[in-house]
Design a protein around this motif. Structure first.
Motif, short mmCIF file in Angstrom:
data_model
loop_
_atom_site.label_atom_id
_atom_site.label_comp_id
_atom_site.label_asym_id
_atom_site.label_seq_id
_atom_site.Cartn_x
_atom_site.Cartn_y
_atom_site.Cartn_z
N ALA A 117 -36.85 96.36 35.00
CA ALA A 117 -37.07 95.30 34.04
C ALA A 117 -36.27 94.26 34.16
O ALA A 117 -36.52 93.08 33.49
N LEU A 118 -35.64 94.03 35.31
CA LEU A 118 -34.77 92.87 35.63
C LEU A 118 -35.82 91.58 35.85
O LEU A 118 -37.01 91.90 36.50
N PRO A 119 -35.37 90.47 35.76
CA PRO A 119 -36.42 89.36 36.52
C PRO A 119 -36.56 89.58 37.86
O PRO A 119 -35.99 90.04 38.59
N GLU A 120 -37.88 89.10 38.23
CA GLU A 120 -38.69 89.01 39.71
C GLU A 120 -37.35 88.70 40.54
O GLU A 120 -36.86 87.61 40.47
N GLY A 121 -37.32 89.62 41.60
CA GLY A 121 -36.33 89.43 42.58
C GLY A 121 -34.98 89.75 42.48
O GLY A 121 -34.13 89.74 43.50
N GLU A 122 -34.52 90.15 41.39
CA GLU A 122 -33.06 90.33 40.84
C GLU A 122 -32.72 91.67 41.81
O GLU A 122 -31.62 91.77 42.18
N ALA A 123 -33.42 92.78 41.60
CA ALA A 123 -33.02 93.85 42.43
C ALA A 123 -32.97 93.81 43.82
O ALA A 123 -32.31 94.56 44.48
N LEU A 124 -33.47 92.93 44.33
CA LEU A 124 -33.48 92.67 46.08
C LEU A 124 -32.39 91.50 46.15
O LEU A 124 -32.31 91.15 47.28
N ARG A 125 -32.03 90.68 45.26
CA ARG A 125 -31.37 89.59 45.31
C ARG A 125 -29.87 89.81 46.25
O ARG A 125 -29.25 91.01 46.04
N GLN A 126 -29.63 89.50 47.52
CA GLN A 126 -28.37 89.63 48.13
C GLN A 126 -27.39 89.39 47.48
O GLN A 126 -27.09 88.30 47.08
N ARG A 127 -26.27 90.26 47.28
CA ARG A 127 -25.01 89.98 46.66
C ARG A 127 -23.91 90.52 47.62
O ARG A 127 -24.07 91.39 48.59
N PRO A 128 -22.62 90.38 47.15
CA PRO A 128 -21.46 90.68 47.86
C PRO A 128 -21.17 92.18 47.54
O PRO A 128 -20.23 92.29 46.79
N THR A 129 -22.00 93.13 48.17
CA THR A 129 -21.85 94.53 48.09
C THR A 129 -22.05 95.21 49.26
O THR A 129 -22.73 94.71 50.14
N ARG A 130 -21.45 96.46 49.47
CA ARG A 130 -21.50 97.26 50.74
C ARG A 130 -23.03 97.18 51.08
O ARG A 130 -23.50 97.23 52.38
N PHE A 131 -24.08 97.44 50.24
CA PHE A 131 -25.32 97.57 50.92
C PHE A 131 -26.37 96.62 50.40
O PHE A 131 -27.71 96.24 50.60
N GLY A 132 -25.82 95.34 49.97
CA GLY A 132 -26.64 94.08 49.99
C GLY A 132 -27.16 93.79 48.54
O GLY A 132 -27.31 92.63 48.13
N ASN A 133 -27.94 94.81 48.22
CA ASN A 133 -28.81 94.54 47.01
C ASN A 133 -28.81 95.84 46.05
O ASN A 133 -28.35 97.11 46.74
N MET A 134 -29.42 95.87 45.10
CA MET A 134 -29.51 97.10 43.98
C MET A 134 -30.41 98.30 44.64
O MET A 134 -30.08 99.40 45.00
N VAL A 135 -31.46 97.84 45.33
CA VAL A 135 -32.62 98.79 45.78
C VAL A 135 -31.84 99.32 47.11
O VAL A 135 -32.06 100.69 47.18
N HIS A 136 -31.31 98.76 47.90
CA HIS A 136 -30.78 99.22 49.33
C HIS A 136 -29.67 100.23 48.64
O HIS A 136 -29.34 101.18 49.51
N THR A 137 -28.78 99.93 47.72
CA THR A 137 -27.89 101.03 47.38
C THR A 137 -28.54 102.17 46.86
O THR A 137 -27.86 103.15 47.20
N LEU A 138 -29.63 101.98 46.03
CA LEU A 138 -30.07 103.31 45.45
C LEU A 138 -30.94 103.97 46.79
O LEU A 138 -30.98 105.17 46.86
N ASN A 139 -31.42 103.13 47.68
CA ASN A 139 -31.76 103.81 48.67
C ASN A 139 -30.94 104.61 49.75
O ASN A 139 -31.24 105.74 50.18
N HIS A 140 -29.75 104.12 49.82
CA HIS A 140 -28.72 104.80 50.36
C HIS A 140 -28.35 106.35 49.76
O HIS A 140 -28.35 107.39 50.41
N VAL A 141 -28.19 106.34 48.46
CA VAL A 141 -28.30 107.53 47.70
C VAL A 141 -29.50 108.52 47.95
O VAL A 141 -29.11 109.66 48.26
N TYR A 142 -30.61 107.94 48.06
CA TYR A 142 -31.67 108.72 48.36
C TYR A 142 -31.66 109.40 49.73
O TYR A 142 -32.08 110.63 50.03
#
Length: 183
Positions: A40-65
């Motif tokens: 439901a986030l605005p377009e691109g926000e889930a993949l926006r690079q941020r200062p976090t271990r896995f870089g973005n939200m999707v990649h973080t949840l991919n790690h969990v998977y």
């Protein structure tokens, strides 16, 4: 797969198997809230690079998977092909969500077959980073539930940075909504 939760825990003492059944359902529910919010986030926000271990939200949840899949292989007594605890690239959010739902069903279906005695079975495996490991089935499931909760917390923090307020996906909310109201 039965989607009905085990007997409400507020009416009796739960067995360890009942508790694990509840926890894997909690994990699936919390994943649904998190992915729903992320999509439901605005377009691109889930993949926006941020200062976090896995870089973005999707990649973080991919790690969990990926970790869930590694431990699925361990529980099946099979080798996996992972050489790291995440993939190099983030999958499409819709594809990841489909894979996570399948994974959550797999864990729920498996745990539904276990008795308290089944939980103590030792599972021997090799860690992705090297070294031998051994955990009981119960410890593995507790790990995947806890690990997912930990990283969904990071994703929640990243959502606040958008800014977007994610829904509460804490265990007490799940218990309230799925057990206490079942009277």
């Amino acid at each position: 797969m039965s989607t009905a939760p085990p007997s409400p825990i507020h009416t009796r003492t739960a067995s360890a198997a009942d508790t694990l059944k509840m926890l894997v359902r909690y994990k699936a529910w919390a994943n649904g809230l998190t992915f729903g919010s992320m999509m439901a986030l605005p377009e691109g926000e889930a993949l926006r690079q941020r200062p976090t271990r896995f870089g973005n939200m999707v990649h973080t949840l991919n790690h969990v998977y990926v970790v869930d899949d590694i431990f699925r292989h361990h529980l099946q007594g099979k080798k996996h092909s992972y050489t790291a605890r995440n993939t190099d690239l983030s999958p499409a959010i819709g594809d990841l969500w489909e894979a996570v739902q399948e994974m959550d069903r797999w864990y729920s279906d498996l745990v539904d077959t276990w008795s308290d005695e089944d939980l103590a079975k030792a599972v021997h495996f090799e860690f992705v980073g090297g070294g031998e490991g051994v955990m009981t089935r119960e410890q593995i499931v507790l790990h995947v539930v806890n690990h997912g909760t930990y990283h969904r917390g990071f994703v929640g923090d990243l959502m606040y940075q958008v800014p977007f307020t994610p829904p509460s996906n804490d265990l007490p909310v799940f218990i309230r909504d799925h057990y206490c109201n079942a009277r």
